[in-house]
Design a protein around this motif. Structure first.
Motif, mmCIF file in Angstrom:
data_model
loop_
_atom_site.group_PDB
_atom_site.id
_atom_site.type_symbol
_atom_site.label_atom_id
_atom_site.label_comp_id
_atom_site.label_asym_id
_atom_site.label_seq_id
_atom_site.Cartn_x
_atom_site.Cartn_y
_atom_site.Cartn_z
ATOM 1 N N ILE A 3 0.699 13.598 -18.177
ATOM 2 C CA ILE A 3 2.022 13.803 -18.755
ATOM 3 C C ILE A 3 3.043 13.075 -17.882
ATOM 4 C CG2 ILE A 3 2.212 16.051 -17.612
ATOM 5 C CD1 ILE A 3 3.980 16.928 -20.010
ATOM 6 N N PHE A 4 3.758 12.158 -18.511
ATOM 7 C CA PHE A 4 4.828 11.420 -17.838
ATOM 8 C C PHE A 4 6.101 12.214 -18.072
ATOM 9 C CE2 PHE A 4 1.510 8.474 -18.865
ATOM 10 C CZ PHE A 4 1.431 7.645 -17.757
ATOM 11 N N SER A 5 6.687 12.686 -16.992
ATOM 12 C CA SER A 5 7.795 13.630 -17.116
ATOM 13 C C SER A 5 8.859 13.352 -16.064
ATOM 14 C CB SER A 5 7.262 15.052 -16.949
ATOM 15 O OG SER A 5 6.775 15.237 -15.637
ATOM 16 N N LEU A 6 9.816 14.233 -16.040
ATOM 17 C CA LEU A 6 10.870 14.211 -15.039
ATOM 18 C C LEU A 6 11.009 15.647 -14.543
ATOM 19 C CD1 LEU A 6 12.952 12.318 -13.732
ATOM 20 C CD2 LEU A 6 14.532 12.934 -15.548
ATOM 21 N N LYS A 7 10.973 15.829 -13.243
ATOM 22 C CA LYS A 7 10.973 17.167 -12.648
ATOM 23 C C LYS A 7 12.141 18.024 -13.139
ATOM 24 C CE LYS A 7 11.597 17.847 -8.082
ATOM 25 N NZ LYS A 7 11.284 17.865 -6.653
ATOM 26 N N SER A 8 13.276 17.407 -13.386
ATOM 27 C CA SER A 8 14.467 18.160 -13.781
ATOM 28 C C SER A 8 14.600 18.353 -15.290
ATOM 29 C CB SER A 8 15.718 17.468 -13.241
ATOM 30 O OG SER A 8 15.801 16.162 -13.777
ATOM 31 N N CYS A 9 13.656 17.838 -16.073
ATOM 32 C CA CYS A 9 13.738 17.891 -17.540
ATOM 33 C C CYS A 9 13.197 19.221 -18.059
ATOM 34 C CB CYS A 9 12.950 16.716 -18.127
ATOM 35 S SG CYS A 9 12.777 16.762 -19.923
ATOM 36 N N ASP A 10 14.036 19.994 -18.739
ATOM 37 C CA ASP A 10 13.629 21.294 -19.262
ATOM 38 C C ASP A 10 12.509 21.173 -20.298
ATOM 39 O OD1 ASP A 10 15.388 22.695 -17.652
ATOM 40 O OD2 ASP A 10 16.965 22.767 -19.180
ATOM 41 N N THR A 11 12.574 20.166 -21.152
ATOM 42 C CA THR A 11 11.532 19.975 -22.155
ATOM 43 C C THR A 11 10.197 19.675 -21.487
ATOM 44 O OG1 THR A 11 13.176 19.161 -23.731
ATOM 45 C CG2 THR A 11 10.875 18.660 -24.217
ATOM 46 N N CYS A 12 10.221 18.864 -20.444
ATOM 47 C CA CYS A 12 8.995 18.556 -19.703
ATOM 48 C C CYS A 12 8.427 19.814 -19.058
ATOM 49 C CB CYS A 12 9.256 17.487 -18.640
ATOM 50 S SG CYS A 12 9.723 15.886 -19.319
ATOM 51 N N LYS A 13 9.306 20.630 -18.494
ATOM 52 C CA LYS A 13 8.852 21.887 -17.872
ATOM 53 C C LYS A 13 8.174 22.789 -18.903
ATOM 54 C CE LYS A 13 12.606 21.999 -14.480
ATOM 55 N NZ LYS A 13 13.825 22.718 -14.071
ATOM 56 N N LYS A 14 8.768 22.888 -20.108
ATOM 57 C CA LYS A 14 8.184 23.705 -21.171
ATOM 58 C C LYS A 14 6.814 23.173 -21.574
ATOM 59 C CE LYS A 14 12.605 25.005 -23.174
ATOM 60 N NZ LYS A 14 13.533 24.769 -24.277
ATOM 61 N N ALA A 15 6.709 21.847 -21.698
ATOM 62 C CA ALA A 15 5.439 21.238 -22.094
ATOM 63 C C ALA A 15 4.357 21.483 -21.048
ATOM 64 C CB ALA A 15 5.627 19.737 -22.324
ATOM 65 N N ILE A 16 4.692 21.283 -19.784
ATOM 66 C CA ILE A 16 3.721 21.490 -18.707
ATOM 67 C C ILE A 16 3.273 22.946 -18.667
ATOM 68 C CG2 ILE A 16 3.421 21.462 -16.191
ATOM 69 C CD1 ILE A 16 5.380 18.980 -16.235
ATOM 70 N N LYS A 17 4.218 23.872 -18.796
ATOM 71 C CA LYS A 17 3.882 25.298 -18.781
ATOM 72 C C LYS A 17 2.966 25.643 -19.953
ATOM 73 C CE LYS A 17 5.860 29.973 -18.710
ATOM 74 N NZ LYS A 17 4.649 30.537 -19.190
ATOM 75 N N ALA A 18 3.296 25.165 -21.141
ATOM 76 C CA ALA A 18 2.488 25.464 -22.329
ATOM 77 C C ALA A 18 1.080 24.891 -22.188
ATOM 78 C CB ALA A 18 3.164 24.905 -23.582
ATOM 79 N N LEU A 19 0.974 23.682 -21.662
ATOM 80 C CA LEU A 19 -0.341 23.072 -21.470
ATOM 81 C C LEU A 19 -1.168 23.873 -20.464
ATOM 82 C CD1 LEU A 19 0.757 19.326 -21.423
ATOM 83 C CD2 LEU A 19 -0.627 20.443 -23.191
ATOM 84 N N ARG A 20 -0.550 24.255 -19.371
ATOM 85 C CA ARG A 20 -1.267 25.040 -18.354
ATOM 86 C C ARG A 20 -1.640 26.420 -18.892
ATOM 87 N NH1 ARG A 20 2.183 22.763 -13.239
ATOM 88 N NH2 ARG A 20 0.900 20.899 -12.945
ATOM 89 N N ASP A 21 -0.729 27.051 -19.646
ATOM 90 C CA ASP A 21 -1.023 28.355 -20.241
ATOM 91 C C ASP A 21 -2.196 28.262 -21.226
ATOM 92 O OD1 ASP A 21 1.011 29.485 -18.762
ATOM 93 O OD2 ASP A 21 2.399 29.700 -20.463
ATOM 94 N N ALA A 22 -2.383 27.081 -21.822
ATOM 95 C CA ALA A 22 -3.484 26.862 -22.771
ATOM 96 C C ALA A 22 -4.774 26.455 -22.056
ATOM 97 C CB ALA A 22 -3.084 25.792 -23.784
ATOM 98 N N GLY A 23 -4.753 26.491 -20.711
ATOM 99 C CA GLY A 23 -5.957 26.177 -19.956
ATOM 100 C C GLY A 23 -6.137 24.711 -19.619
ATOM 101 N N LYS A 24 -5.144 23.899 -19.912
ATOM 102 C CA LYS A 24 -5.205 22.465 -19.590
ATOM 103 C C LYS A 24 -4.701 22.270 -18.167
ATOM 104 C CE LYS A 24 -5.640 21.668 -24.123
ATOM 105 N NZ LYS A 24 -6.741 21.124 -24.804
ATOM 106 N N ASP A 25 -5.147 21.194 -17.549
ATOM 107 C CA ASP A 25 -4.692 20.874 -16.198
ATOM 108 C C ASP A 25 -4.200 19.425 -16.187
ATOM 109 O OD1 ASP A 25 -4.139 21.076 -13.495
ATOM 110 O OD2 ASP A 25 -6.184 20.559 -12.902
ATOM 111 N N PRO A 26 -3.009 19.189 -16.749
ATOM 112 C CA PRO A 26 -2.532 17.804 -16.854
ATOM 113 C C PRO A 26 -2.162 17.210 -15.495
ATOM 114 C CG PRO A 26 -0.790 19.310 -17.488
ATOM 115 C CD PRO A 26 -2.028 20.143 -17.261
ATOM 116 N N GLU A 27 -2.425 15.925 -15.369
ATOM 117 C CA GLU A 27 -1.918 15.183 -14.213
ATOM 118 C C GLU A 27 -0.455 14.895 -14.513
ATOM 119 O OE1 GLU A 27 -2.277 10.777 -12.135
ATOM 120 O OE2 GLU A 27 -3.731 11.358 -13.663
#
Length: 107
Positions: A3-27
């Motif tokens: 996942i190409f993101s920006l640490k301060s981006c709220d949408t990116c934070k939501k996506a990373i959290k949802a992916l991790r909550d679903a058992g994914k471990d994105p780089e």
């Protein structure tokens, strides 16, 4: 999965959290801190072309008209935060943003 993101981006934070909550471990690749490799940039542009540019961003609005006509790769190299985010790659599947289509593809 990357996942190409920006640490301060709220949408990116939501996506990373949802992916991790679903058992994914994105780089997680922070486009500001880590940068984007030429190969990844080429892939993102091949997938999304002009849609890779966030034209509602402050960076875009503050650019002069000459800069806005530069090639996409040049723009994203100079201003990596200009990229619309998050960009998620999961094998051959690429998505941009975190709307229903991206969620359905990755969750």
């Amino acid at each position: 999965m990357r996942i190409f993101s920006l640490k301060s981006c709220d949408t990116c934070k939501k996506a990373i959290k949802a992916l991790r909550d679903a058992g994914k471990d994105p780089e997680v690749i922070d486009v500001r801190a880590d940068g984007i490799s030429d190969a990844d940039l080429d892939s993102i542009i091949a997938q999304f072309d002009e849609a890779a540019i966030n034209k509602s961003s402050t960076t875009w609005r503050n650019m002069d008209e000459t800069e806005k006509t530069m090639p996409i790769k040049s723009l994203l190299t100079m201003y990596p935060t200009l990229m619309k985010r998050p960009v998620i790659q999961n094998g051959d599947v690429w998505t941009i943003g975190w709307k229903e289509d991206a969620q359905a593809a990755h969750l």
